[in-house]
Design a protein around this motif. Structure first.
Motif, mmCIF file in Angstrom:
data_model
loop_
_atom_site.group_PDB
_atom_site.id
_atom_site.type_symbol
_atom_site.label_atom_id
_atom_site.label_comp_id
_atom_site.label_asym_id
_atom_site.label_seq_id
_atom_site.Cartn_x
_atom_site.Cartn_y
_atom_site.Cartn_z
ATOM 1 N N GLU A 92 33.156 49.511 33.688
ATOM 2 C CA GLU A 92 32.301 50.383 34.504
ATOM 3 C C GLU A 92 32.534 50.057 35.971
ATOM 4 O OE1 GLU A 92 28.209 47.804 34.828
ATOM 5 O OE2 GLU A 92 28.487 48.993 33.013
ATOM 6 N N PRO A 93 32.147 50.941 36.878
ATOM 7 C CA PRO A 93 32.283 50.617 38.308
ATOM 8 C C PRO A 93 31.564 49.313 38.618
ATOM 9 C CG PRO A 93 31.746 52.927 38.014
ATOM 10 C CD PRO A 93 31.619 52.289 36.657
ATOM 11 N N PHE A 94 32.188 48.497 39.433
ATOM 12 C CA PHE A 94 31.671 47.156 39.694
ATOM 13 C C PHE A 94 31.746 46.904 41.199
ATOM 14 C CE2 PHE A 94 31.863 42.495 39.795
ATOM 15 C CZ PHE A 94 30.823 42.173 38.929
ATOM 16 N N THR A 95 30.645 46.450 41.794
ATOM 17 C CA THR A 95 30.585 46.330 43.247
ATOM 18 C C THR A 95 30.146 44.947 43.740
ATOM 19 O OG1 THR A 95 28.311 47.181 43.260
ATOM 20 C CG2 THR A 95 30.105 48.790 43.517
ATOM 21 N N LEU A 96 29.915 44.004 42.846
ATOM 22 C CA LEU A 96 29.411 42.700 43.281
ATOM 23 C C LEU A 96 30.480 41.867 43.985
ATOM 24 C CD1 LEU A 96 27.155 41.729 40.236
ATOM 25 C CD2 LEU A 96 26.465 42.665 42.456
ATOM 26 N N TRP A 97 31.740 42.081 43.620
ATOM 27 C CA TRP A 97 32.879 41.431 44.286
ATOM 28 C C TRP A 97 34.129 42.219 43.936
ATOM 29 C CZ3 TRP A 97 30.024 38.153 40.760
ATOM 30 C CH2 TRP A 97 30.533 38.158 39.457
ATOM 31 N N PRO A 98 35.239 42.031 44.660
ATOM 32 C CA PRO A 98 36.469 42.775 44.348
ATOM 33 C C PRO A 98 36.981 42.455 42.945
ATOM 34 C CG PRO A 98 36.581 41.784 46.531
ATOM 35 C CD PRO A 98 35.351 41.212 45.874
ATOM 36 N N VAL A 99 37.374 43.501 42.225
ATOM 37 C CA VAL A 99 37.866 43.370 40.851
ATOM 38 C C VAL A 99 39.146 44.188 40.703
ATOM 39 C CG1 VAL A 99 37.399 43.933 38.432
ATOM 40 C CG2 VAL A 99 35.593 42.942 39.842
ATOM 41 N N PRO B 181 47.035 36.404 32.632
ATOM 42 C CA PRO B 181 47.393 34.977 32.577
ATOM 43 C C PRO B 181 46.501 34.166 33.518
ATOM 44 C CG PRO B 181 49.358 36.345 32.844
ATOM 45 C CD PRO B 181 48.163 37.238 33.084
ATOM 46 N N LEU B 182 45.995 33.051 33.022
ATOM 47 C CA LEU B 182 45.161 32.175 33.841
ATOM 48 C C LEU B 182 46.045 31.057 34.388
ATOM 49 C CD1 LEU B 182 41.913 31.912 31.687
ATOM 50 C CD2 LEU B 182 42.447 33.515 33.538
ATOM 51 N N ARG B 183 46.271 31.098 35.691
ATOM 52 C CA ARG B 183 47.130 30.124 36.358
ATOM 53 C C ARG B 183 46.769 30.123 37.835
ATOM 54 N NH1 ARG B 183 51.165 34.394 34.973
ATOM 55 N NH2 ARG B 183 51.336 35.737 36.807
ATOM 56 N N GLY B 184 47.363 29.231 38.567
ATOM 57 C CA GLY B 184 47.138 29.201 39.994
ATOM 58 C C GLY B 184 47.817 30.366 40.685
ATOM 59 N N LEU C 158 45.461 36.604 42.689
ATOM 60 C CA LEU C 158 44.805 37.271 43.797
ATOM 61 C C LEU C 158 43.288 37.156 43.656
ATOM 62 C CD1 LEU C 158 46.942 40.554 43.897
ATOM 63 C CD2 LEU C 158 47.190 38.522 45.361
ATOM 64 N N ASP C 159 42.596 37.280 44.776
ATOM 65 C CA ASP C 159 41.135 37.224 44.774
ATOM 66 C C ASP C 159 40.550 38.220 43.772
ATOM 67 O OD1 ASP C 159 38.583 36.339 46.502
ATOM 68 O OD2 ASP C 159 38.440 38.488 46.103
ATOM 69 N N ALA C 160 41.073 39.452 43.751
ATOM 70 C CA ALA C 160 40.546 40.481 42.852
ATOM 71 C C ALA C 160 40.887 40.186 41.395
ATOM 72 C CB ALA C 160 41.086 41.858 43.242
ATOM 73 N N GLU C 161 41.979 39.455 41.142
ATOM 74 C CA GLU C 161 42.317 39.080 39.764
ATOM 75 C C GLU C 161 41.362 38.003 39.259
ATOM 76 O OE1 GLU C 161 47.095 39.888 39.428
ATOM 77 O OE2 GLU C 161 46.446 38.101 40.530
ATOM 78 N N ILE C 162 41.032 37.052 40.108
ATOM 79 C CA ILE C 162 40.025 36.059 39.714
ATOM 80 C C ILE C 162 38.683 36.755 39.516
ATOM 81 C CG2 ILE C 162 38.784 33.974 40.393
ATOM 82 C CD1 ILE C 162 41.247 33.121 41.967
ATOM 83 N N GLY C 163 38.368 37.713 40.391
ATOM 84 C CA GLY C 163 37.139 38.482 40.225
ATOM 85 C C GLY C 163 37.097 39.212 38.902
ATOM 86 N N LEU C 164 38.241 39.758 38.480
ATOM 87 C CA LEU C 164 38.324 40.429 37.176
ATOM 88 C C LEU C 164 38.105 39.436 36.043
ATOM 89 C CD1 LEU C 164 39.050 42.863 35.342
ATOM 90 C CD2 LEU C 164 41.463 42.218 35.647
ATOM 91 N N ASP D 52 41.253 27.141 41.782
ATOM 92 C CA ASP D 52 41.193 28.393 42.545
ATOM 93 C C ASP D 52 39.864 29.120 42.311
ATOM 94 O OD1 ASP D 52 43.711 27.806 43.444
ATOM 95 O OD2 ASP D 52 44.734 29.383 42.308
ATOM 96 N N LEU D 53 39.356 29.021 41.081
ATOM 97 C CA LEU D 53 38.062 29.628 40.768
ATOM 98 C C LEU D 53 36.955 29.014 41.615
ATOM 99 C CD1 LEU D 53 36.181 31.406 39.010
ATOM 100 C CD2 LEU D 53 36.172 29.551 37.317
#
Length: 200
Positions: free
Chosen positions: A14-21, A29-32, A35-41, A171-172
């Protein structure tokens, strides 16, 4: 060459506005270096997977993260994706697999587990015979394909996954300073328990 990645099941329901996604579906993939929006996702998907469907959008980061941060046993759906770049064979996590269960591959190598659940539809399977490891893409598929490697090789790949996860968690923590500072420590701890870095 054989590549192993810890991957998180993600989506933007759904549309999400609390942080960039980032707009993505499938596995992240979870690694170092994400991007900021990928961690947000990753955070958004992690929180959604540990909460009941919401009737109304959360008004704040605290409200959105509340359930996952209170859970004793949070879950991170996904698993380990293994790819043989020479043959093109890829083992994908199956449905209902999560990163904690996938970390059971280490217990399998230690001889402390009779088997490890890697999901279903497909239903990947790991079998150890002597010093050889056979990773089957689907134990129910007549023409299932296999990735073969040595026990020492699998230990090395799991060591790499563990380091990737640790770097992601670092990074998180930095991401949380900007987007959920009040919950930085709790969010990192919750994610670390879900991906089972301690057991890996």
């Amino acid at each position: 060459m054989i590549v192993m990645e810890a991957v998180l099941e993600v989506g933007t329901p759904e549309p999400f506005t609390l942080w960039p996604v980032a707009a993505a579906h499938g596995y992240l993939p979870l690694r170092g270096g994400l991007l900021d929006a990928e961690i947000g996702l990753a955070v958004q998907s992690f929180a959604y997977s540990n909460d009941e469907p919401r009737s109304t959008p959360a008004a704040s980061a605290s409200e959105f993260l509340r359930t996952v941060l209170l859970k004793d046993q949070p879950v991170a759906f996904g698993g380990y994706r293994v790819t043989d770049t020479t043959t093109g064979v890829a083992l994908q996590p199956g449905c209902c697999s999560d990163l904690d269960e996938a970390s059971g591959l280490r217990d399998l190598l230690r001889g402390t587990a009779g088997g490890v659940f890697l999901g279903h539809d497909p239903s990947p399977e790991a079998v150890i015979e002597g010093n050889a490891v056979h990773l089957f893409t689907d134990d129910d598929e007549p023409g299932r394909r296999v990735i073969e490697l040595g026990v020492d090789d699998l230990h090395r790949l799991l060591d790499g996954v563990k380091q990737d996860l640790r770097t992601f968690l670092e990074d998180l923590a930095d991401w949380a300073v900007a987007h959920a500072p009040a919950h930085r420590a709790a969010l990192v701890d919750s994610f670390a328990r879900a991906v089972n870095t301690a057991g890996l």
